[in-house]
Scaffold this motif. Structure first.
Motif, PDB file in Angstrom:
ATOM      1  N   THR A  89       0.658  -1.263  -0.085  1.00  0.00           N
ATOM      2  CA  THR A  89      -0.163   0.073   0.056  1.00  0.00           C
ATOM      3  C   THR A  89       0.897   1.225   0.000  1.00  0.00           C
ATOM      4  OG1 THR A  89       0.104   0.033   2.501  1.00  0.00           O
ATOM      5  CG2 THR A  89      -1.905  -1.277   1.047  1.00  0.00           C
ATOM      6  N   GLY A  90       2.030   1.181   0.241  1.00  0.00           N
ATOM      7  CA  GLY A  90       2.991   2.154   0.514  1.00  0.00           C
ATOM      8  C   GLY A  90       2.840   3.303   1.688  1.00  0.00           C
ATOM      9  N   THR A  91       1.809   3.828   1.882  1.00  0.00           N
ATOM     10  CA  THR A  91       1.508   4.858   2.932  1.00  0.00           C
ATOM     11  C   THR A  91       0.564   4.512   3.969  1.00  0.00           C
ATOM     12  OG1 THR A  91      -0.169   5.906   1.721  1.00  0.00           O
ATOM     13  CG2 THR A  91       2.165   6.700   1.341  1.00  0.00           C
ATOM     14  N   ILE A  92      -0.101   3.299   3.725  1.00  0.00           N
ATOM     15  CA  ILE A  92      -0.989   2.975   4.788  1.00  0.00           C
ATOM     16  C   ILE A  92      -0.683   1.585   5.703  1.00  0.00           C
ATOM     17  CG2 ILE A  92      -3.445   1.710   5.071  1.00  0.00           C
ATOM     18  CD1 ILE A  92      -4.139   3.045   2.401  1.00  0.00           C
ATOM     19  N   GLY A  93      -0.656   1.808   6.777  1.00  0.00           N
ATOM     20  CA  GLY A  93      -0.214   0.766   7.628  1.00  0.00           C
ATOM     21  C   GLY A  93      -1.278   0.370   8.536  1.00  0.00           C
ATOM     22  N   GLY A  94      -0.895  -1.022   9.365  1.00  0.00           N
ATOM     23  CA  GLY A  94      -1.745  -1.309  10.296  1.00  0.00           C
ATOM     24  C   GLY A  94      -1.783  -2.876  10.506  1.00  0.00           C
ATOM     25  N   TRP A  95      -2.715  -3.172  11.221  1.00  0.00           N
ATOM     26  CA  TRP A  95      -2.734  -4.573  11.813  1.00  0.00           C
ATOM     27  C   TRP A  95      -4.087  -5.144  11.227  1.00  0.00           C
ATOM     28  CZ3 TRP A  95      -4.747  -5.654  17.600  1.00  0.00           C
ATOM     29  CH2 TRP A  95      -4.948  -7.233  17.624  1.00  0.00           C
ATOM     30  N   VAL A  96      -3.885  -6.189  10.598  1.00  0.00           N
ATOM     31  CA  VAL A  96      -5.232  -6.792   9.851  1.00  0.00           C
ATOM     32  C   VAL A  96      -5.902  -7.611  10.940  1.00  0.00           C
ATOM     33  CG1 VAL A  96      -6.128  -8.710   8.181  1.00  0.00           C
ATOM     34  CG2 VAL A  96      -4.015  -7.155   7.682  1.00  0.00           C
ATOM     35  N   LEU A  97      -7.125  -7.203  11.328  1.00  0.00           N
ATOM     36  CA  LEU A  97      -7.929  -8.145  12.518  1.00  0.00           C
ATOM     37  C   LEU A  97      -8.618  -9.227  12.057  1.00  0.00           C
ATOM     38  CD1 LEU A  97      -9.400  -4.491  13.945  1.00  0.00           C
ATOM     39  CD2 LEU A  97      -7.764  -5.795  15.303  1.00  0.00           C
ATOM     40  N   THR A  98      -9.424  -8.850  10.913  1.00  0.00           N
ATOM     41  CA  THR A  98     -10.190  -9.984  10.472  1.00  0.00           C
ATOM     42  C   THR A  98     -10.481  -9.902   8.832  1.00  0.00           C
ATOM     43  OG1 THR A  98     -12.367 -11.119  10.816  1.00  0.00           O
ATOM     44  CG2 THR A  98     -12.321  -8.874  10.541  1.00  0.00           C
ATOM     45  N   VAL A  99     -11.150 -10.945   8.042  1.00  0.00           N
ATOM     46  CA  VAL A  99     -11.073 -10.928   6.821  1.00  0.00           C
ATOM     47  C   VAL A  99     -12.595 -11.217   6.712  1.00  0.00           C
ATOM     48  CG1 VAL A  99     -10.529 -11.856   4.508  1.00  0.00           C
ATOM     49  CG2 VAL A  99      -8.991 -11.931   6.562  1.00  0.00           C
ATOM     50  N   VAL A 100     -13.320 -10.280   5.740  1.00  0.00           N
ATOM     51  CA  VAL A 100     -14.521 -10.442   5.586  1.00  0.00           C
ATOM     52  C   VAL A 100     -14.926 -11.152   4.225  1.00  0.00           C
ATOM     53  CG1 VAL A 100     -16.959  -9.078   5.226  1.00  0.00           C
ATOM     54  CG2 VAL A 100     -15.151  -8.387   6.956  1.00  0.00           C
ATOM     55  N   ASP A 101     -15.661 -12.099   4.194  1.00  0.00           N
ATOM     56  CA  ASP A 101     -16.054 -13.067   3.367  1.00  0.00           C
ATOM     57  C   ASP A 101     -14.676 -13.398   2.187  1.00  0.00           C
ATOM     58  OD1 ASP A 101     -18.863 -13.129   3.993  1.00  0.00           O
ATOM     59  OD2 ASP A 101     -19.167 -11.141   2.739  1.00  0.00           O
ATOM     60  N   GLU A 102     -13.655 -13.671   2.987  1.00  0.00           N
ATOM     61  CA  GLU A 102     -12.552 -13.822   2.295  1.00  0.00           C
ATOM     62  C   GLU A 102     -11.973 -12.914   1.026  1.00  0.00           C
ATOM     63  OE1 GLU A 102     -12.588 -17.916   1.023  1.00  0.00           O
ATOM     64  OE2 GLU A 102     -12.732 -18.968   2.533  1.00  0.00           O
ATOM     65  N   LYS A 103     -12.579 -11.723   1.235  1.00  0.00           N
ATOM     66  CA  LYS A 103     -12.585 -10.882   0.178  1.00  0.00           C
ATOM     67  C   LYS A 103     -11.924  -9.601   0.535  1.00  0.00           C
ATOM     68  CE  LYS A 103     -16.631 -12.175  -2.713  1.00  0.00           C
ATOM     69  NZ  LYS A 103     -17.780 -11.845  -3.159  1.00  0.00           N
ATOM     70  N   GLU A 104     -12.293  -9.059   1.888  1.00  0.00           N
ATOM     71  CA  GLU A 104     -11.950  -7.695   2.488  1.00  0.00           C
ATOM     72  C   GLU A 104     -10.936  -7.823   3.900  1.00  0.00           C
ATOM     73  OE1 GLU A 104     -15.020  -4.735   2.829  1.00  0.00           O
ATOM     74  OE2 GLU A 104     -15.722  -5.435   1.011  1.00  0.00           O
ATOM     75  N   LEU A 105      -9.787  -7.365   3.804  1.00  0.00           N
ATOM     76  CA  LEU A 105      -9.120  -7.316   5.143  1.00  0.00           C
ATOM     77  C   LEU A 105      -9.489  -5.962   5.981  1.00  0.00           C
ATOM     78  CD1 LEU A 105      -5.563  -7.377   3.655  1.00  0.00           C
ATOM     79  CD2 LEU A 105      -7.189  -9.183   4.355  1.00  0.00           C
TER      80      LEU A 105
END
Length: 380
Positions: free
Chosen positions: A309-325
Protein backbone atom coordinates in the motif's frame (compact mmCIF):
# COMPACT_ATOMS: atom_id res chain seq x y z
CA UNK A 1 -2.27 -20.91 15.77
CA UNK A 2 -2.33 -22.84 12.51
CA UNK A 3 -3.07 -20.41 10.81
CA UNK A 4 -2.96 -18.04 13.76
CA UNK A 5 -6.31 -16.54 14.60
CA UNK A 6 -6.61 -13.06 16.05
CA UNK A 7 -8.44 -14.14 19.19
CA UNK A 8 -5.69 -13.03 21.52
CA UNK A 9 -2.46 -11.11 21.77
CA UNK A 10 -0.33 -10.49 24.80
CA UNK A 11 0.08 -6.84 23.80
CA UNK A 12 -1.94 -4.57 21.61
CA UNK A 13 -0.38 -4.21 18.18
CA UNK A 14 2.40 -1.66 18.03
CA UNK A 15 2.05 0.82 15.22
CA UNK A 16 4.24 3.24 13.34
CA UNK A 17 5.82 5.82 15.62
CA UNK A 18 3.40 8.29 17.13
CA UNK A 19 0.17 6.69 15.93
CA UNK A 20 -1.24 5.08 19.10
CA UNK A 21 -0.31 4.20 22.67
CA UNK A 22 1.25 0.76 23.09
CA UNK A 23 -0.95 -0.14 26.07
CA UNK A 24 -4.61 -0.35 26.90
CA UNK A 25 -5.31 2.77 28.91
CA UNK A 26 -8.51 3.48 30.76
CA UNK A 27 -10.13 4.61 33.97
CA UNK A 28 -13.54 4.52 35.57
CA UNK A 29 -14.37 8.18 35.04
CA UNK A 30 -16.41 9.44 32.11
CA UNK A 31 -13.49 11.14 30.42
CA UNK A 32 -9.81 10.48 29.96
CA UNK A 33 -6.95 12.87 30.54
CA UNK A 34 -3.72 13.61 28.76
CA UNK A 35 -0.79 15.74 29.89
CA UNK A 36 0.38 18.76 27.92
CA UNK A 37 3.34 20.99 28.72
CA UNK A 38 1.10 23.36 30.70
CA UNK A 39 -1.66 21.29 32.26
CA UNK A 40 -3.63 18.08 32.38
CA UNK A 41 -6.58 18.39 30.03
CA UNK A 42 -9.52 16.14 29.22
CA UNK A 43 -9.11 13.95 26.13
CA UNK A 44 -12.06 13.94 23.73
CA UNK A 45 -14.58 11.27 24.63
CA UNK A 46 -15.01 8.52 22.06
CA UNK A 47 -18.41 8.41 20.38
CA UNK A 48 -20.00 6.03 17.88
CA UNK A 49 -20.69 7.31 14.37
CA UNK A 50 -23.30 4.76 13.30
CA UNK A 51 -23.30 5.98 9.67
CA UNK A 52 -19.55 5.43 9.32
CA UNK A 53 -19.77 1.97 10.88
CA UNK A 54 -22.63 1.07 8.54
CA UNK A 55 -20.56 2.09 5.52
CA UNK A 56 -17.82 -0.21 6.81
CA UNK A 57 -20.39 -3.03 6.88
CA UNK A 58 -20.78 -3.20 10.68
CA UNK A 59 -23.47 -2.34 13.18
CA UNK A 60 -23.28 -1.57 16.90
CA UNK A 61 -24.50 -4.30 19.27
CA UNK A 62 -23.77 -3.08 22.80
CA UNK A 63 -21.44 -1.11 25.05
CA UNK A 64 -20.22 -2.60 28.33
CA UNK A 65 -17.87 -1.75 31.19
CA UNK A 66 -15.50 -4.29 32.75
CA UNK A 67 -15.10 -3.33 36.44
CA UNK A 68 -11.81 -1.66 37.37
CA UNK A 69 -10.18 -0.41 40.52
CA UNK A 70 -10.34 3.40 40.94
CA UNK A 71 -7.73 4.98 38.67
CA UNK A 72 -6.88 1.65 37.04
CA UNK A 73 -6.59 0.86 33.34
CA UNK A 74 -7.19 -2.20 31.18
CA UNK A 75 -3.85 -3.92 30.58
CA UNK A 76 -5.02 -6.97 28.60
CA UNK A 77 -8.14 -7.86 26.63
CA UNK A 78 -8.93 -11.18 24.96
CA UNK A 79 -11.91 -12.01 22.75
CA UNK A 80 -13.45 -15.45 22.38
CA UNK A 81 -16.71 -16.47 20.72
CA UNK A 82 -18.64 -16.56 24.01
CA UNK A 83 -16.70 -14.32 26.42
CA UNK A 84 -14.37 -11.35 26.70
CA UNK A 85 -11.60 -11.46 29.30
CA UNK A 86 -10.24 -8.21 30.72
CA UNK A 87 -7.27 -7.81 33.02
CA UNK A 88 -6.92 -4.45 34.71
CA UNK A 89 -4.15 -2.85 36.69
CA UNK A 90 -5.03 -3.37 40.32
CA UNK A 91 -5.26 -7.15 39.75
CA UNK A 92 -8.87 -7.05 38.53
CA UNK A 93 -9.94 -9.93 36.28
CA UNK A 94 -13.33 -9.68 34.57
CA UNK A 95 -15.35 -11.82 32.17
CA UNK A 96 -18.11 -10.31 29.99
CA UNK A 97 -20.69 -12.15 27.89
CA UNK A 98 -20.20 -11.47 24.19
CA UNK A 99 -23.89 -11.72 23.31
CA UNK A 100 -25.02 -9.02 25.76
CA UNK A 101 -21.97 -7.27 27.24
CA UNK A 102 -23.12 -8.29 30.71
CA UNK A 103 -20.46 -8.85 33.36
CA UNK A 104 -20.48 -12.59 34.16
CA UNK A 105 -18.09 -12.09 37.08
CA UNK A 106 -15.26 -9.87 38.25
CA UNK A 107 -12.72 -10.33 41.02
CA UNK A 108 -9.48 -9.01 42.39
CA UNK A 109 -7.04 -11.87 41.96
CA UNK A 110 -4.18 -10.62 44.14
CA UNK A 111 -2.76 -7.46 45.69
CA UNK A 112 -3.41 -4.30 43.63
CA UNK A 113 0.32 -3.84 42.98
CA UNK A 114 0.74 -7.33 41.46
CA UNK A 115 1.64 -7.38 37.77
CA UNK A 116 -0.15 -9.93 35.60
CA UNK A 117 0.45 -11.40 32.18
CA UNK A 118 -2.46 -11.90 29.78
CA UNK A 119 -4.75 -14.77 30.76
CA UNK A 120 -4.99 -17.85 28.54
CA UNK A 121 -8.09 -19.98 28.12
CA UNK A 122 -8.24 -23.74 27.69
CA UNK A 123 -11.73 -25.19 27.79
CA UNK A 124 -13.54 -23.83 30.84
CA UNK A 125 -10.36 -22.75 32.66
CA UNK A 126 -8.49 -19.44 32.64
CA UNK A 127 -4.77 -19.66 33.35
CA UNK A 128 -3.73 -16.34 34.90
CA UNK A 129 -0.09 -15.71 35.76
CA UNK A 130 1.52 -13.01 37.85
CA UNK A 131 5.29 -12.60 38.03
CA UNK A 132 5.52 -15.46 40.53
CA UNK A 133 2.25 -17.43 40.64
CA UNK A 134 -0.17 -19.25 38.35
CA UNK A 135 -3.91 -19.30 39.03
CA UNK A 136 -6.36 -21.70 37.41
CA UNK A 137 -9.79 -20.03 37.45
CA UNK A 138 -13.21 -21.41 36.54
CA UNK A 139 -14.57 -19.42 33.60
CA UNK A 140 -18.19 -20.01 34.64
CA UNK A 141 -18.02 -18.41 38.09
CA UNK A 142 -14.53 -16.99 38.72
CA UNK A 143 -13.66 -19.46 41.47
CA UNK A 144 -10.00 -20.41 41.95
CA UNK A 145 -9.38 -24.05 41.04
CA UNK A 146 -5.66 -24.06 41.85
CA UNK A 147 -2.80 -21.69 42.62
CA UNK A 148 0.88 -22.56 42.19
CA UNK A 149 4.02 -20.71 43.26
CA UNK A 150 6.28 -20.98 40.20
CA UNK A 151 9.56 -20.38 42.04
CA UNK A 152 10.84 -17.89 39.49
CA UNK A 153 9.88 -14.59 37.86
CA UNK A 154 7.95 -15.19 34.63
CA UNK A 155 7.79 -12.66 31.82
CA UNK A 156 5.26 -14.11 29.35
CA UNK A 157 1.78 -15.50 29.22
CA UNK A 158 1.76 -19.28 29.48
CA UNK A 159 1.47 -21.59 26.51
CA UNK A 160 -0.88 -24.36 27.70
CA UNK A 161 -0.18 -27.63 25.91
CA UNK A 162 -0.07 -31.34 26.87
CA UNK A 163 -0.80 -30.63 30.53
CA UNK A 164 2.02 -28.08 30.73
CA UNK A 165 2.20 -24.33 31.20
CA UNK A 166 5.26 -23.03 29.35
CA UNK A 167 6.74 -19.65 30.34
CA UNK A 168 9.63 -17.40 29.34
CA UNK A 169 11.70 -15.29 31.76
CA UNK A 170 13.91 -12.21 31.68
CA UNK A 171 16.84 -14.50 32.51
CA UNK A 172 16.38 -16.24 29.16
CA UNK A 173 14.86 -19.37 30.66
CA UNK A 174 12.01 -21.19 28.95
CA UNK A 175 10.45 -23.68 31.33
CA UNK A 176 7.51 -26.07 31.50
CA UNK A 177 5.31 -26.29 34.59
CA UNK A 178 3.53 -29.62 35.07
CA UNK A 179 -0.04 -28.61 35.89
CA UNK A 180 -1.36 -31.80 37.44
CA UNK A 181 1.48 -32.37 39.91
CA UNK A 182 2.70 -28.77 40.27
CA UNK A 183 6.41 -28.96 39.51
CA UNK A 184 8.92 -27.67 36.94
CA UNK A 185 9.28 -30.44 34.37
CA UNK A 186 12.08 -28.96 32.29
CA UNK A 187 14.05 -25.78 31.67
CA UNK A 188 15.96 -24.55 28.61
CA UNK A 189 18.35 -21.59 28.45
CA UNK A 190 18.08 -19.10 25.56
CA UNK A 191 20.47 -16.33 24.58
CA UNK A 192 18.74 -13.25 25.93
CA UNK A 193 15.49 -12.41 27.75
CA UNK A 194 12.19 -13.92 26.56
CA UNK A 195 9.15 -11.65 26.51
CA UNK A 196 7.07 -13.16 23.68
CA UNK A 197 5.03 -16.30 24.51
CA UNK A 198 6.08 -19.62 23.00
CA UNK A 199 3.80 -21.15 20.35
CA UNK A 200 2.97 -24.69 19.25
CA UNK A 201 4.33 -25.46 15.79
CA UNK A 202 3.35 -29.13 15.52
CA UNK A 203 1.82 -31.92 17.56
CA UNK A 204 5.10 -32.50 19.40
CA UNK A 205 7.08 -29.25 19.18
CA UNK A 206 6.92 -25.66 20.40
CA UNK A 207 8.92 -22.62 19.27
CA UNK A 208 10.26 -19.59 21.13
CA UNK A 209 12.54 -16.64 20.44
CA UNK A 210 14.66 -14.45 22.73
CA UNK A 211 15.64 -10.80 22.56
CA UNK A 212 19.03 -12.00 21.42
CA UNK A 213 17.44 -13.41 18.25
CA UNK A 214 17.81 -17.02 19.45
CA UNK A 215 15.01 -18.94 17.69
CA UNK A 216 14.47 -22.61 18.60
CA UNK A 217 11.95 -25.40 18.46
CA UNK A 218 11.85 -27.78 21.41
CA UNK A 219 10.09 -31.08 21.93
CA UNK A 220 7.18 -30.23 24.20
CA UNK A 221 7.46 -33.10 26.64
CA UNK A 222 11.22 -33.01 27.31
CA UNK A 223 12.72 -29.87 25.67
CA UNK A 224 14.94 -31.88 23.31
CA UNK A 225 16.23 -29.39 20.76
CA UNK A 226 14.78 -29.37 17.27
CA UNK A 227 15.72 -26.67 14.79
CA UNK A 228 17.74 -23.58 15.68
CA UNK A 229 18.18 -20.28 13.86
CA UNK A 230 19.77 -16.95 14.71
CA UNK A 231 18.67 -13.46 13.74
CA UNK A 232 20.14 -10.11 14.78
CA UNK A 233 17.37 -9.08 17.19
CA UNK A 234 14.20 -10.07 18.97
CA UNK A 235 10.58 -9.18 18.27
CA UNK A 236 7.73 -7.19 19.77
CA UNK A 237 5.09 -9.25 17.95
CA UNK A 238 3.79 -12.77 18.40
CA UNK A 239 5.33 -15.56 16.34
CA UNK A 240 3.12 -17.02 13.60
CA UNK A 241 3.14 -20.52 12.12
CA UNK A 242 1.20 -22.58 9.61
CA UNK A 243 2.84 -25.87 10.60
CA UNK A 244 5.43 -25.41 7.84
CA UNK A 245 7.18 -22.15 8.59
CA UNK A 246 7.66 -19.72 11.48
CA UNK A 247 7.05 -16.10 10.50
CA UNK A 248 8.78 -13.34 12.48
CA UNK A 249 8.48 -9.55 12.38
CA UNK A 250 11.79 -8.53 13.90
CA UNK A 251 13.25 -5.48 15.56
CA UNK A 252 16.35 -6.10 13.42
CA UNK A 253 14.39 -4.48 10.55
CA UNK A 254 13.40 -7.68 8.78
CA UNK A 255 10.54 -10.09 8.18
CA UNK A 256 11.60 -13.74 8.24
CA UNK A 257 10.25 -17.18 7.37
CA UNK A 258 12.04 -20.26 8.73
CA UNK A 259 11.39 -23.96 8.19
CA UNK A 260 10.12 -25.50 11.44
CA UNK A 261 11.94 -28.76 10.68
CA UNK A 262 15.54 -27.70 10.05
CA UNK A 263 15.64 -23.92 10.50
CA UNK A 264 16.27 -23.23 6.80
CA UNK A 265 15.48 -19.61 6.02
CA UNK A 266 12.80 -19.58 3.35
CA UNK A 267 13.00 -15.83 2.85
CA UNK A 268 13.82 -12.47 4.39
CA UNK A 269 12.29 -9.04 3.71
CA UNK A 270 14.39 -6.10 4.85
CA UNK A 271 13.10 -2.74 6.08
CA UNK A 272 14.70 0.56 7.07
CA UNK A 273 13.20 0.43 10.58
CA UNK A 274 12.26 -2.16 13.19
CA UNK A 275 9.00 -3.94 12.37
CA UNK A 276 6.74 -3.59 15.40
CA UNK A 277 3.22 -3.95 13.98
CA UNK A 278 1.66 -7.37 14.53
CA UNK A 279 1.58 -9.32 11.28
CA UNK A 280 -1.20 -11.73 10.24
CA UNK A 281 -1.11 -15.08 8.42
CA UNK A 282 -4.13 -15.99 6.32
CA UNK A 283 -4.53 -18.58 3.55
CA UNK A 284 -0.86 -18.71 2.62
CA UNK A 285 -0.28 -14.95 2.77
CA UNK A 286 1.55 -12.90 5.41
CA UNK A 287 0.12 -9.41 5.86
CA UNK A 288 2.73 -7.16 7.47
CA UNK A 289 3.39 -3.44 7.85
CA UNK A 290 6.82 -1.90 7.36
CA UNK A 291 7.88 1.72 7.30
CA UNK A 292 9.00 1.42 3.67
CA UNK A 293 6.10 -0.46 2.08
CA UNK A 294 3.11 0.12 4.36
CA UNK A 295 0.76 -2.83 4.62
CA UNK A 296 2.18 -5.54 2.39
CA UNK A 297 0.92 -8.94 1.23
CA UNK A 298 3.69 -11.56 1.02
CA UNK A 299 3.44 -15.11 -0.29
CA UNK A 300 4.29 -17.21 2.77
CA UNK A 301 6.03 -19.93 0.72
CA UNK A 302 8.17 -17.83 -1.62
CA UNK A 303 8.45 -14.43 0.03
CA UNK A 304 7.21 -12.75 -3.16
CA UNK A 305 5.43 -9.43 -2.65
CA UNK A 306 1.86 -9.67 -3.96
CA UNK A 307 0.99 -6.02 -3.31
CA UNK A 308 1.88 -3.13 -1.04
CA UNK A 309 0.00 0.00 0.00
CA UNK A 310 2.98 2.33 0.40
CA UNK A 311 1.52 4.82 2.87
CA UNK A 312 -1.15 2.80 4.69
CA UNK A 313 -0.11 0.63 7.61
CA UNK A 314 -1.80 -1.32 10.34
CA UNK A 315 -2.84 -4.62 11.84
CA UNK A 316 -5.19 -6.93 9.92
CA UNK A 317 -7.90 -7.81 12.44
CA UNK A 318 -10.23 -10.01 10.41
CA UNK A 319 -11.17 -10.97 6.84
CA UNK A 320 -14.72 -10.45 5.55
CA UNK A 321 -16.06 -13.12 3.18
CA UNK A 322 -12.46 -13.97 2.20
CA UNK A 323 -12.46 -10.72 0.18
CA UNK A 324 -11.81 -7.72 2.43
CA UNK A 325 -9.17 -7.16 5.09
CA UNK A 326 -10.37 -5.13 8.07
CA UNK A 327 -7.34 -3.16 9.23
CA UNK A 328 -6.78 -0.91 12.23
CA UNK A 329 -4.08 1.69 11.61
CA UNK A 330 -4.19 3.22 15.08
CA UNK A 331 -6.26 6.20 13.97
CA UNK A 332 -8.66 4.77 11.38
CA UNK A 333 -10.37 1.54 10.38
CA UNK A 334 -9.97 0.42 6.77
CA UNK A 335 -11.49 -2.17 4.47
CA UNK A 336 -8.84 -3.27 1.96
CA UNK A 337 -9.22 -5.60 -1.00
CA UNK A 338 -7.49 -8.84 0.00
CA UNK A 339 -6.19 -9.66 -3.48
CA UNK A 340 -5.21 -6.21 -4.79
CA UNK A 341 -4.54 -4.02 -1.76
CA UNK A 342 -6.99 -1.32 -2.86
CA UNK A 343 -8.73 0.70 -0.16
CA UNK A 344 -12.46 0.02 -0.33
CA UNK A 345 -13.65 1.98 2.69
CA UNK A 346 -12.10 3.91 5.58
CA UNK A 347 -13.30 5.75 8.65
CA UNK A 348 -11.64 7.71 11.48
CA UNK A 349 -11.22 5.74 14.71
CA UNK A 350 -9.51 7.94 17.27
CA UNK A 351 -9.44 8.27 21.05
CA UNK A 352 -9.47 4.52 21.61
CA UNK A 353 -7.00 2.29 23.42
CA UNK A 354 -7.22 -0.87 21.32
CA UNK A 355 -9.26 -3.33 19.30
CA UNK A 356 -9.94 -7.05 19.44
CA UNK A 357 -11.73 -9.64 17.32
CA UNK A 358 -12.91 -13.15 18.07
CA UNK A 359 -12.05 -14.65 14.67
CA UNK A 360 -9.85 -14.14 11.63
CA UNK A 361 -12.90 -15.00 9.47
CA UNK A 362 -15.88 -12.60 9.64
CA UNK A 363 -15.05 -11.70 13.22
CA UNK A 364 -16.89 -9.34 15.51
CA UNK A 365 -14.97 -6.18 16.40
CA UNK A 366 -14.51 -4.98 19.98
CA UNK A 367 -13.42 -1.38 20.49
CA UNK A 368 -11.78 -0.67 23.87
CA UNK A 369 -11.99 2.99 24.78
CA UNK A 370 -9.68 5.19 26.81
CA UNK A 371 -12.47 5.42 29.40
CA UNK A 372 -12.24 1.66 29.98
CA UNK A 373 -15.46 0.65 28.20
CA UNK A 374 -15.86 -1.82 25.34
CA UNK A 375 -18.23 -1.66 22.36
CA UNK A 376 -19.16 -4.61 20.14
CA UNK A 377 -19.74 -4.31 16.39
CA UNK A 378 -20.93 -7.15 14.15
CA UNK A 379 -21.24 -7.54 10.39
CA UNK A 380 -24.60 -6.43 9.06
Amino acid sequence: MFEKSMTRYSLFALFLAGSVPTFLGGCTSSSSTQRTDDAIVAAPKWTINHTDWSQMGYQWQWTGSPPLQPGARIDHATAYDDILVFQGSGSTLSVLETNTGKVRWSRQVDRPSTRFQESVRRGETLYTASDTDLWEINIRNGNTLDRDALGTLVNTSPLIVDGLAIFGTLAGELFAWQLENDFKLWSYKFNGPIHIPAISVSEDYIAAISEGGDLRTLETINAYSGMTAQIAGGTDTNLLTDGIGIYIASKDQSLYAFDIEDGFRFWRKRSSAPITVQHTLYQGVVYATTQDTGLTAIDSATGDTLWETGTIGGWVLTVVDEKELIVWSGYELLAIDKDRGDVIERMPLTNIAGMRTNSIDNGDLYVITLEGTVAKFSLK
